[in-house]
Design a protein around this motif. Structure first.
Motif, mmCIF file in Angstrom:
data_model
loop_
_atom_site.group_PDB
_atom_site.id
_atom_site.type_symbol
_atom_site.label_atom_id
_atom_site.label_comp_id
_atom_site.label_asym_id
_atom_site.label_seq_id
_atom_site.Cartn_x
_atom_site.Cartn_y
_atom_site.Cartn_z
ATOM 1 N N ILE A 124 39.498 49.781 57.606
ATOM 2 C CA ILE A 124 38.250 49.045 57.452
ATOM 3 C C ILE A 124 37.124 49.958 57.924
ATOM 4 O O ILE A 124 37.245 50.631 58.955
ATOM 5 C CB ILE A 124 38.282 47.718 58.252
ATOM 6 N N GLU B 187 38.592 40.163 46.176
ATOM 7 C CA GLU B 187 37.988 41.466 45.939
ATOM 8 C C GLU B 187 36.561 41.304 45.461
ATOM 9 O O GLU B 187 36.279 40.460 44.600
ATOM 10 C CB GLU B 187 38.802 42.226 44.889
ATOM 11 N N LYS B 188 35.692 42.117 45.994
ATOM 12 C CA LYS B 188 34.267 42.053 45.614
ATOM 13 C C LYS B 188 34.019 42.827 44.334
ATOM 14 O O LYS B 188 34.696 43.784 44.049
ATOM 15 C CB LYS B 188 33.401 42.610 46.744
ATOM 16 N N GLU C 188 36.661 45.067 51.311
ATOM 17 C CA GLU C 188 36.270 45.097 52.717
ATOM 18 C C GLU C 188 37.366 45.737 53.566
ATOM 19 O O GLU C 188 37.091 46.495 54.490
ATOM 20 C CB GLU C 188 36.016 43.681 53.236
ATOM 21 N N LEU C 189 38.583 45.406 53.211
ATOM 22 C CA LEU C 189 39.754 45.777 53.994
ATOM 23 C C LEU C 189 40.829 46.287 53.042
ATOM 24 O O LEU C 189 41.000 45.751 51.945
ATOM 25 C CB LEU C 189 40.258 44.538 54.747
ATOM 26 N N ASP D 103 43.526 46.237 48.371
ATOM 27 C CA ASP D 103 42.139 46.429 48.788
ATOM 28 C C ASP D 103 41.290 45.279 48.247
ATOM 29 O O ASP D 103 41.326 44.993 47.054
ATOM 30 C CB ASP D 103 41.629 47.768 48.241
ATOM 31 N N ALA E 55 37.435 39.685 59.361
ATOM 32 C CA ALA E 55 38.480 40.164 58.445
ATOM 33 C C ALA E 55 39.371 39.030 57.957
ATOM 34 O O ALA E 55 39.798 39.016 56.798
ATOM 35 C CB ALA E 55 39.323 41.240 59.127
ATOM 36 N N ASN F 190 39.070 37.476 52.083
ATOM 37 C CA ASN F 190 38.193 37.322 50.936
ATOM 38 C C ASN F 190 38.800 37.923 49.669
ATOM 39 O O ASN F 190 39.592 38.871 49.733
ATOM 40 C CB ASN F 190 36.839 37.975 51.189
#
Length: 236
Positions: free
Chosen positions: A159, A235-236, A147-148, A144, A221, A233
């Protein structure tokens, strides 16, 4: 069903990674290769210890399946050589040798797991996923990036709270990106996660799969870095 049954089909459980199988028995090797491909793995198969060493030096693998009773350089010698060179590749011994001494020798020599023949392919796949997670520092199977998400067990992406079923090769490509979020992977790197040595690489296969994934997951994505490759991307 056990590994020598040629009719075995394992679907939906695959990790979509590149595997090196080191097994000298033709019938067993063919059955394992077939089952791994059905489970969305790219598989290279060699039949002796020297060929195994050549393979791991020339190709990055996500996991190695190593028999012990090999001609020439046996499995223990191959294992020792792989670890002596500092290669941390996840490695499972697959063997009929059930003596405690052999199990201890294999694990102490650097194997990540020891699987006794005969085995169920479903168990082998689960053990492969587990050692790959442990080597990557992850306790659970879900990938994860905020976002996805991608579940290697069900082979589903999610998502915005919506689960999305993927084809085998869509899953293989997305998994290669999700295990290295933020890293840019080139076309050859992605192709190596989709195709084994003896499989013909289809023209524009990567672009086609990315187009299909973007249709399912949204255009944001997977990002294209022009002239370099593709990424998801961090991980946020």
């Amino acid at each position: 069903m056990q590994y020598w049954n040629r009719t075995i089909i394992i679907r939906g459980n695959g990790a979509g990674m590149r595997v090196l199988l080191v097994e000298d028995d033709r019938m067993i090797g063919e059955a394992i290769v077939s089952a791994l491909k059905d489970a969305a793995y790219a598989v290279d198969w060699v039949r002796d210890g020297m060929a195994a060493l050549t393979a791991v030096e020339s190709q990055d693998y996500d996991v190695v399946l190593l028999d012990l009773g090999l001609p020439g350089k046996d499995g223990f010698e191959a294992l020792r050589s792989i670890r002596a060179k500092g290669n941390p590749v996840p490695l499972l011994i697959i063997t009929a040798r059930d003596a405690l001494e052999d199990r201890l020798r294999g694990l102490d020599g650097g194997a990540d797991d020891y699987v006794l023949k005969p085995f169920e392919m479903a168990e082998l796949l689960a053990r492969m996923r587990a050692v790959v997670r442990r080597k990557g520092g992850a306790a659970g199977p879900l990938l994860d990036n905020g976002e996805l998400s991608l579940d290697p067990v069900t082979r589903e992406a999610a998502i915005g709270g919506h689960a999305i079923r993927l084809s085998s090769r869509e899953f293989s490509l997305l998994l290669a990106l999700m295990v290295r979020p933020g890293a840019i992977l080139s076309r050859p790197e992605l192709e190596s996660r989709i195709y084994g040595w003896n499989e013909e690489v289809e023209s524009n296969a990567v672009e086609y799969l990315i187009h299909a994934l973007r249709k399912k997951l949204g255009s944001a994505a997977i990002k294209n870095v022009r002239g370099v490759g593709w990424m998801v991307n961090k991980e946020k």
